[in-house]
Design a protein around this motif. Structure first.
Motif, PDB file in Angstrom:
ATOM      1  N   ARG A 221      34.469  32.281  45.007  1.00 15.54           N
ATOM      2  CA  ARG A 221      34.976  33.427  45.714  1.00 15.54           C
ATOM      3  C   ARG A 221      35.954  32.996  46.808  1.00 15.54           C
ATOM      4  O   ARG A 221      35.763  31.996  47.490  1.00 15.54           O
ATOM      5  CB  ARG A 221      33.719  34.089  46.555  1.00 15.54           C
ATOM      6  N   ASP A 222      36.569  34.064  47.232  1.00 14.63           N
ATOM      7  CA  ASP A 222      37.646  33.782  48.456  1.00 14.63           C
ATOM      8  C   ASP A 222      36.713  34.073  49.783  1.00 14.63           C
ATOM      9  O   ASP A 222      35.861  35.031  49.396  1.00 14.63           O
ATOM     10  CB  ASP A 222      38.744  34.699  48.385  1.00 14.63           C
ATOM     11  N   PHE A 223      36.544  33.256  50.746  1.00 13.71           N
ATOM     12  CA  PHE A 223      35.624  33.364  51.817  1.00 13.71           C
ATOM     13  C   PHE A 223      35.904  34.727  52.432  1.00 13.71           C
ATOM     14  O   PHE A 223      34.660  35.389  52.966  1.00 13.71           O
ATOM     15  CB  PHE A 223      35.681  32.383  52.626  1.00 13.71           C
ATOM     16  N   LEU A 224      36.969  35.071  52.710  1.00 14.58           N
ATOM     17  CA  LEU A 224      37.383  36.046  53.515  1.00 14.58           C
ATOM     18  C   LEU A 224      36.898  37.642  52.805  1.00 14.58           C
ATOM     19  O   LEU A 224      36.108  38.411  53.409  1.00 14.58           O
ATOM     20  CB  LEU A 224      38.505  36.390  53.938  1.00 14.58           C
ATOM     21  N   THR A 225      37.348  37.921  51.532  1.00 10.75           N
ATOM     22  CA  THR A 225      37.435  38.890  50.896  1.00 10.75           C
ATOM     23  C   THR A 225      36.056  39.176  49.785  1.00 10.75           C
ATOM     24  O   THR A 225      35.782  40.125  49.476  1.00 10.75           O
ATOM     25  CB  THR A 225      38.636  39.345  50.218  1.00 10.75           C
ATOM     26  N   ASN A 226      35.594  37.870  49.576  1.00  4.13           N
ATOM     27  CA  ASN A 226      34.435  37.937  48.496  1.00  4.13           C
ATOM     28  C   ASN A 226      35.052  38.390  47.257  1.00  4.13           C
ATOM     29  O   ASN A 226      34.124  38.356  45.941  1.00  4.13           O
ATOM     30  CB  ASN A 226      33.448  38.888  49.049  1.00  4.13           C
ATOM     31  N   LEU A 227      36.437  38.391  46.974  1.00  2.00           N
ATOM     32  CA  LEU A 227      36.765  38.391  45.621  1.00  2.00           C
ATOM     33  C   LEU A 227      36.968  37.244  45.178  1.00  2.00           C
ATOM     34  O   LEU A 227      36.666  36.004  45.380  1.00  2.00           O
ATOM     35  CB  LEU A 227      38.257  39.309  45.654  1.00  2.00           C
ATOM     36  N   LEU A 228      37.380  37.171  43.715  1.00  2.00           N
ATOM     37  CA  LEU A 228      37.631  35.702  43.212  1.00  2.00           C
ATOM     38  C   LEU A 228      38.725  34.966  43.959  1.00  2.00           C
ATOM     39  O   LEU A 228      39.789  35.677  44.251  1.00  2.00           O
ATOM     40  CB  LEU A 228      38.047  35.923  41.520  1.00  2.00           C
ATOM     41  N   VAL A 276      41.555  44.265  57.858  1.00  2.00           N
ATOM     42  CA  VAL A 276      42.175  44.867  56.893  1.00  2.00           C
ATOM     43  C   VAL A 276      41.949  44.519  55.449  1.00  2.00           C
ATOM     44  O   VAL A 276      42.007  45.134  54.304  1.00  2.00           O
ATOM     45  CB  VAL A 276      43.794  45.135  57.443  1.00  2.00           C
ATOM     46  N   LEU A 277      42.244  43.174  55.387  1.00  2.96           N
ATOM     47  CA  LEU A 277      41.997  42.513  54.034  1.00  2.96           C
ATOM     48  C   LEU A 277      40.658  42.606  53.543  1.00  2.96           C
ATOM     49  O   LEU A 277      40.528  42.742  52.331  1.00  2.96           O
ATOM     50  CB  LEU A 277      42.372  41.018  54.384  1.00  2.96           C
ATOM     51  N   LYS A 278      39.754  42.795  54.273  1.00  6.43           N
ATOM     52  CA  LYS A 278      38.382  42.975  53.784  1.00  6.43           C
ATOM     53  C   LYS A 278      38.133  44.322  53.308  1.00  6.43           C
ATOM     54  O   LYS A 278      37.509  44.341  52.315  1.00  6.43           O
ATOM     55  CB  LYS A 278      37.381  42.800  54.859  1.00  6.43           C
ATOM     56  N   SER A 279      38.761  45.158  54.042  1.00  6.39           N
ATOM     57  CA  SER A 279      38.674  46.705  53.611  1.00  6.39           C
ATOM     58  C   SER A 279      39.485  46.837  52.388  1.00  6.39           C
ATOM     59  O   SER A 279      38.927  47.517  51.527  1.00  6.39           O
ATOM     60  CB  SER A 279      39.413  47.627  54.624  1.00  6.39           C
ATOM     61  N   VAL A 280      40.682  46.457  52.437  1.00  8.92           N
ATOM     62  CA  VAL A 280      41.409  46.787  51.053  1.00  8.92           C
ATOM     63  C   VAL A 280      40.612  46.033  49.979  1.00  8.92           C
ATOM     64  O   VAL A 280      40.696  46.683  48.858  1.00  8.92           O
ATOM     65  CB  VAL A 280      42.869  45.908  51.303  1.00  8.92           C
ATOM     66  N   ALA A 281      40.105  44.601  49.996  1.00  6.34           N
ATOM     67  CA  ALA A 281      39.319  44.130  49.030  1.00  6.34           C
ATOM     68  C   ALA A 281      38.251  44.993  48.704  1.00  6.34           C
ATOM     69  O   ALA A 281      37.735  44.921  47.285  1.00  6.34           O
ATOM     70  CB  ALA A 281      38.885  42.992  49.443  1.00  6.34           C
ATOM     71  N   SER A 282      37.514  45.680  49.658  1.00  6.66           N
ATOM     72  CA  SER A 282      36.626  46.489  49.108  1.00  6.66           C
ATOM     73  C   SER A 282      36.753  47.597  48.272  1.00  6.66           C
ATOM     74  O   SER A 282      36.161  47.842  47.237  1.00  6.66           O
ATOM     75  CB  SER A 282      35.564  46.927  50.473  1.00  6.66           C
ATOM     76  N   VAL A 283      37.937  48.158  48.374  1.00  8.61           N
ATOM     77  CA  VAL A 283      38.395  49.526  47.767  1.00  8.61           C
ATOM     78  C   VAL A 283      38.727  48.923  46.226  1.00  8.61           C
ATOM     79  O   VAL A 283      38.269  49.487  45.297  1.00  8.61           O
ATOM     80  CB  VAL A 283      39.712  50.130  48.331  1.00  8.61           C
ATOM     81  N   ILE A 284      39.354  47.792  46.380  1.00  9.47           N
ATOM     82  CA  ILE A 284      39.602  47.081  44.971  1.00  9.47           C
ATOM     83  C   ILE A 284      38.508  46.960  44.161  1.00  9.47           C
ATOM     84  O   ILE A 284      38.475  46.988  42.943  1.00  9.47           O
ATOM     85  CB  ILE A 284      40.558  45.889  45.125  1.00  9.47           C
ATOM     86  N   ARG A 285      37.458  46.392  45.013  1.00 13.84           N
ATOM     87  CA  ARG A 285      36.347  45.846  44.126  1.00 13.84           C
ATOM     88  C   ARG A 285      35.498  47.010  43.625  1.00 13.84           C
ATOM     89  O   ARG A 285      34.864  47.027  42.368  1.00 13.84           O
ATOM     90  CB  ARG A 285      35.310  45.105  45.327  1.00 13.84           C
ATOM     91  N   GLN A 286      35.676  48.331  44.520  1.00 15.73           N
ATOM     92  CA  GLN A 286      34.852  49.434  43.905  1.00 15.73           C
ATOM     93  C   GLN A 286      35.615  49.964  42.383  1.00 15.73           C
ATOM     94  O   GLN A 286      34.748  50.856  41.750  1.00 15.73           O
ATOM     95  CB  GLN A 286      35.304  50.615  44.844  1.00 15.73           C
ATOM     96  N   HIS A 287      36.794  49.580  42.374  1.00 17.33           N
ATOM     97  CA  HIS A 287      37.452  49.993  41.037  1.00 17.33           C
ATOM     98  C   HIS A 287      37.613  48.895  39.843  1.00 17.33           C
ATOM     99  O   HIS A 287      38.341  48.926  39.003  1.00 17.33           O
ATOM    100  CB  HIS A 287      38.788  50.649  41.381  1.00 17.33           C
ATOM    101  N   THR A 288      36.865  47.653  40.266  1.00 15.51           N
ATOM    102  CA  THR A 288      36.659  46.612  39.205  1.00 15.51           C
ATOM    103  C   THR A 288      35.466  46.456  38.790  1.00 15.51           C
ATOM    104  O   THR A 288      35.209  44.946  39.015  1.00 15.51           O
ATOM    105  CB  THR A 288      37.729  45.602  39.625  1.00 15.51           C
ATOM    106  N   ARG A 297      41.787  37.527  45.106  1.00  9.48           N
ATOM    107  CA  ARG A 297      42.781  37.496  46.308  1.00  9.48           C
ATOM    108  C   ARG A 297      43.819  36.570  45.808  1.00  9.48           C
ATOM    109  O   ARG A 297      43.353  35.392  45.528  1.00  9.48           O
ATOM    110  CB  ARG A 297      42.124  37.091  47.584  1.00  9.48           C
ATOM    111  N   TYR A 298      45.009  36.910  45.514  1.00  5.80           N
ATOM    112  CA  TYR A 298      45.786  35.946  44.925  1.00  5.80           C
ATOM    113  C   TYR A 298      46.677  35.071  45.989  1.00  5.80           C
ATOM    114  O   TYR A 298      47.142  33.947  45.673  1.00  5.80           O
ATOM    115  CB  TYR A 298      46.844  36.720  44.059  1.00  5.80           C
ATOM    116  N   GLY A 299      46.542  35.461  47.029  1.00  2.97           N
ATOM    117  CA  GLY A 299      47.324  34.780  48.168  1.00  2.97           C
ATOM    118  C   GLY A 299      47.757  35.467  49.250  1.00  2.97           C
ATOM    119  O   GLY A 299      48.485  36.569  49.216  1.00  2.97           O
ATOM    120  N   GLY A 300      47.452  35.147  50.393  1.00  2.19           N
ATOM    121  CA  GLY A 300      47.819  36.161  51.777  1.00  2.19           C
ATOM    122  C   GLY A 300      47.314  37.363  51.393  1.00  2.19           C
ATOM    123  O   GLY A 300      46.061  37.865  51.481  1.00  2.19           O
ATOM    124  N   GLU A 301      48.274  38.377  51.621  1.00  2.00           N
ATOM    125  CA  GLU A 301      48.047  39.581  51.690  1.00  2.00           C
ATOM    126  C   GLU A 301      48.173  40.305  50.316  1.00  2.00           C
ATOM    127  O   GLU A 301      48.305  41.600  49.891  1.00  2.00           O
ATOM    128  CB  GLU A 301      48.844  40.528  52.704  1.00  2.00           C
TER     129      GLU A 301
END
Length: 386
Positions: A221-228, A276-288, A297-301
């Protein structure tokens, strides 16, 4: 470790790793994985258990041949032979790949037959007024719990089955009630000890598996966003790509970028940028959320999403929903030329993958679509079907 769990695992995810103390079960999504893992771990132990039991039974058969009276020798040796044949058959079946998922059931049936044969040997001795060593049934019970490589409930089923059958057999054979009572108490006590020991051994195995699984998940997991993170995504998407090529199912790959994120960081600070990155990641997670969908999170933003077995029209709707979700957050971004709030640019490719095609090449096409979305003024999407 507890700090990392709180940072990287949601309450829902932590619940998956809880062991139900009464039933010795994980949540269904982890239980199936644990069973497959435990089948692999127990297979060598089952083989050793069969092999050791065969050697022990052969040794006892030799002793029986020389020490048991002629009156019951034939019947006892036949029962010993039945045990040895059952164990040998179980050992042979363990090397058949198709039978491996059923080895716990097979080992349990062999163990139960073993117990019945030992009861049969004692019964033959009793009805012929030639008492044999009662301790053999105790050794059989401890084989179930300690050496038989059976899971707790399987071992307990065998142990308590024998605990019921043995007194019934001796009762039919006419054993004196006081002797029968004492033997039954000893046998039941052995089962209580064995059940408790087997329970704690399996509980420890489950704890170890859960910890190992959590560590693996946290490392991916990416530590900040909790995505892969990017490395874990690369490993998983290769598997998904090969499977989609074999099954000929559609894939949708999207590169997602936060518009003018550097300006946001410069204006609002890095702490606000992280939020902001956490919030964006949360929205993406809801749809995956489907089992085979991926988000990282592929890198940076920059983020990446992959949707399995999804028609192009459905994939386009998901991107629209992601845009709508970000817009609903209404995070102010005064330095954005695309909107007065935080927004996204998305490049997506939908295709039916085939052998000989590489995921990296498709990813480059998605990246080119992302740049096209940026050239179009950002806060929008470019979706290309292949």
């Amino acid at each position: 470790m507890s700090f990392l769990k709180k940072q990287l695992l949601s309450d829902e995810e932590r619940a998956v790793y809880r062991i139900r103390r009464l039933t010795l079960r994980f949540a269904p999504q982890l239980e199936s994985q644990f069973k497959k893992y435990y089948e692999v771990i127990l297979l060598p132990r089952i083989r050793w258990a069969f092999g050791v039991a065969i050697m022990v039974m052969l040794a006892y058969a030799v002793l029986d041949h020389f020490m048991i009276p002629d009156l019951i020798r034939r019947e006892v040796l036949l029962l010993r032979l039945a045990i040895i044949l059952a164990l040998a058959l179980g050992l042979a079946v363990s090397f058949i790949r198709a039978a491996r998922p059923y080895m716990q059931t097979i080992a349990t049936l062999v163990a139960a037959l073993n117990g019945l044969c030992v009861i049969g040997i004692l019964f033959v001795g009793s009805i012929n007024n030639t008492p044999l060593s009662y301790e053999g049934i105790i050794l059989t019970v401890f084989y179930f719990y300690c050496t038989g490589a059976l899971r707790m409930y399987m071992a307990a089923a065998c142990g308590w089955f024998v605990c019921i059958c043995y007194p019934l057999a001796e009762m039919v054979a006419g054993m004196p009630p006081k002797v029968l009572l004492m033997r039954t108490i000893f046998l039941a006590t052995a089962n209580v000890i064995g059940t408790a020991g087997a329970y704690f051994m399996e509980y420890a195995a489950r704890q170890s598996y859960a910890l190992s699984h959590q560590l693996h998940e946290m490392a991916s997991r990416d530590f900040l966003t909790n995505l892969l993170n990017r490395r874990a995504f690369s490993d998983k998407v290769e598997i998904l790509w090969r499977q989609s090529c074999r099954s000929q199912q559609m894939l949708a790959i999207a590169m997602i970028d936060v518009d003018f994120f550097k300006r946001y960081n410069d204006s609002y600070g890095h702490v606000a940028g992280d939020e902001v990155l956490k919030s964006v990641a949360s929205v993406i997670r809801q749809h995956t959320r489907r089992p085979m969908d991926l988000a990282a999170r592929y890198g940076g933003e920059e983020f990446i999403g992959v949707w399995h077995d999804l028609a192009p029209e459905a994939a386009a709707r998901i991107i629209e929903e992601i845009h709508a979700g970000i817009q609903a957050l209404a995070i102010p971004h005064a330095q954005s030329e695309a909107a007065g709030i935080v927004s996204l640019s998305v490049g997506m490719v939908t295709l039916m993958p085939h052998q000989g095609q590489k995921f990296e090449n498709v990813l480059q096409l998605a990246d080119a679509a992302l740049y096209q979305a940026k050239d179009n003024g950002r806060n929008g999407s470019v979706i290309r079907a292949m």
